[in-house]
Design a protein around this motif. Structure first.
Motif, short mmCIF file in Angstrom:
data_model
loop_
_atom_site.label_atom_id
_atom_site.label_comp_id
_atom_site.label_asym_id
_atom_site.label_seq_id
_atom_site.Cartn_x
_atom_site.Cartn_y
_atom_site.Cartn_z
N GLY A 1 0.80 -1.21 0.00
CA GLY A 1 0.00 0.00 0.00
C GLY A 1 0.84 1.26 0.00
N THR B 1 1.25 4.04 -3.11
CA THR B 1 1.00 5.45 -2.84
C THR B 1 2.18 6.30 -3.30
OG1 THR B 1 -0.36 4.86 -0.92
CG2 THR B 1 0.42 7.13 -1.05
N ALA C 1 -6.67 -6.29 4.99
CA ALA C 1 -7.37 -5.02 4.78
C ALA C 1 -6.81 -3.93 5.69
CB ALA C 1 -8.87 -5.21 5.01
N ILE D 1 -4.84 -0.58 4.23
CA ILE D 1 -5.37 0.75 4.56
C ILE D 1 -4.32 1.57 5.31
CG2 ILE D 1 -7.09 1.98 5.94
CD1 ILE D 1 -9.00 -0.39 5.33
N VAL E 1 -2.78 5.22 4.30
CA VAL E 1 -3.08 6.36 5.18
C VAL E 1 -1.80 6.91 5.80
CG1 VAL E 1 -4.26 7.06 7.30
CG2 VAL E 1 -5.44 5.61 5.65
N VAL F 1 -5.52 3.96 13.28
CA VAL F 1 -6.14 3.16 12.23
C VAL F 1 -6.43 1.76 12.72
CG1 VAL F 1 -5.72 2.06 9.98
CG2 VAL F 1 -5.20 4.49 10.29
N LEU G 1 -10.22 0.30 13.44
CA LEU G 1 -10.71 -0.69 12.47
C LEU G 1 -11.13 -2.00 13.11
CD1 LEU G 1 -8.44 -0.17 9.32
CD2 LEU G 1 -10.82 0.54 9.68
#
Length: 466
Positions: free
Chosen positions: A274, A278, A316, A320, A324, A353, A357
């Motif tokens: 991730g 980004t 997941a 994320i 982030v 986070v 979550l």
């Protein structure tokens, strides 16, 4: 009765978590400039020494002693680690009465020696203040930092550990624990320290960065990592040690430890991907520093959720968090606080986070002591509890850290002088340098100097600011 397999796993996990602090030192050490690397290593290493002593003297007792303040602080029955070895009248639980060894009955009927549990939790206490050091790299007096560590763990970490980790009946049949952990009070879920370790350290790092101010020349002057192989080595050691951090928090060598181990692996992998994606879209290049930072962001985010979500939930959460946190590291430029090594963007944001979550991805099919999140048929109740826990720790840590920083700043002084900062705090604080460049300074012919330059190791730099 005592379970030797569980005891061995907890002791091995404690050793893995201890390795994380030197790993963190290399992770941070590679990210600073070459004139500050020894100071960064020392800021982490001293945490092992100071917290190791204070934990025995009173830290374990304040964190896990019988509550004396409405779920806010433990008592004094374990001062000096008394009442933890041998047969202890009124303390040893029935399950291990035959052995005469004080034990923690968790989870289920088997027991652990209290000292095994105390040493495991010590390593959490050690690494938490070490994490803060990255927010204020390049500019602190070493002995002022040492005093800060002693005061901070006493006033901030030990009470918060009691809130989050101390369960009713955990270290004794009649023991009363903290207000966040227990369902009789708040009942928020934090498997291995998303609140007590990462949000706590991240909020403290933000407070210190604001109180102490920017490094000389930041943000106009480039302050690139001096040794990215160090940083990647440190991230790898952190990843390795984190299996003890998360899977060890099951306190048993069984299915729950396996789930936490699996989630730690897959979330970290997903977060790395991730973060790099980004970077590719934002900057046009995936970087080594981004890979290391993404891995740590995933480790941070899965920490509170490791024993409460499925592997798909772990993927997941990690993915994320990678996105982030990669975006969050730019907040320091927007708001003007000099978080040197992105403690706020990775640990505070990543901890938030992961903690929040759980309210979406938590499932009792993994852990019956957990809760179903919104994606598994639950309602918003658990999400609300997670938010209360996360932001309570954030505010407590931020406010108390700011006050401690101001106290030290206006008494013994916290920052080195501008001259010492420019010269390099390795030389001014420790009378040492990490690298010997003396061969470049000596006499001789031009060809001799040219040969020395060719023989010298090349410092690796990054294309982005730390």
């Amino acid at each position: 009765m005592l379970n030797s397999g569980d005891t061995a796993w907890v002791l091995a996990s404690a050793a893995l978590v201890m390795l994380m602090t030197p790993g963190l030192a290399f992770f941070y050490g590679g990210m600073v400039r070459s004139k500050s690397v020894l100071n960064m290593l020392m800021m982490n290493f001293i945490s092992l020494a100071v917290v190791g002593v204070l934990w025995v003297l009173y830290g374990f007792s304040l964190a896990f002693g019988n509550d004396i303040g409405g779920g806010l602080l433990g008592g004094f029955e374990f001062v000096g680690l008394q009442n933890t070895v041998g047969q202890l009248a009124g303390f040893a639980v029935a399950a291990n009465a035959q052995t005469g060894v004080a034990a923690v009955a968790w989870p289920g009927p088997d027991a652990l020696p209290v000292l095994a549990f105390a040493m495991f939790q010590l390593m959490f206490a050690v690494i938490t203040p070490a994490l803060i050091s990255g927010a204020v790299a390049d500019r602190l007096k070493f002995w002022s930092w040492t005093v800060f560590v002693a005061l901070w763990v006493t006033i901030v970490y030990f009470p918060v550990a009691h809130w989050v980790f101390s369960f009713d009946g955990f270290v004794g049949a009649d023991a009363v624990g903290g207000w966040i952990a227990n369902v009789s009070k708040l009942g928020a879920l934090d498997f291995a320290g998303g609140t007590a370790v990462h949000i706590n350290a991240g909020a403290a790092g933000l407070a210190l960065a604001i109180v102490l101010g920017r490094r000389r020349g930041w943000p106009k002057e480039p302050m690139r990592p001096h040794n990215l192989p160090f940083t990647l080595l440190g991230a790898s050691l952190l990843w390795f040690g984190w299996f003890g951090f998360n899977a060890g928090s099951a306190l048993t060598a069984g299915d729950l430890a396996s789930v936490a181990f699996t989630n730690t692996m897959v979330a970290t992998s997903a977060a790395t991907i991730g973060w790099l994606i980004t970077e590719q879209f934002r900057d046009g290049k995936p970087t080594t520093l981004g890979a290391a930072s993404g891995a740590v962001a995933g480790l941070v985010a899965i920490t509170p959720a490791a024993g409460y979500v499925s592997p798909l939930g772990g993927i997941a959460i990690g993915f994320i968090a990678g996105i982030v946190c990669a975006l969050a590291v730019a907040l320091k430029f927007r708001f003007g606080f000099d978080d040197s090594l992105d403690v706020v963007g990775v640990h505070l944001v990543g901890g938030l986070v992961g903690t929040l979550l759980i309210g979406f991805f938590g499932t009792t099919s993994v852990n019956s002591l957990g809760a179903n999140g919104l994606f598994y048929g639950g309602d918003a109740t658990q999400l609300g509890k997670q938010a209360i826990a996360a932001f309570s720790v954030l505010l407590y840590s931020f406010i108390l850290t700011a006050l401690l920083a101001l106290l030290i700043k206006y008494t013994m002084g916290f920052r080195v002088s501008d001259e010492d900062e420019v010269t390099g705090i390795d030389e001014t604080e420790h009378a040492e340098t990490a690298y010997d460049f003396s061969t470049l300074r000596g006499g001789g012919t031009f060809s001799g100097v040219h040969s020395a330059v060719n023989a010298a190791p090349v410092a690796v730099t990054a294309s982005k600011e730390s």
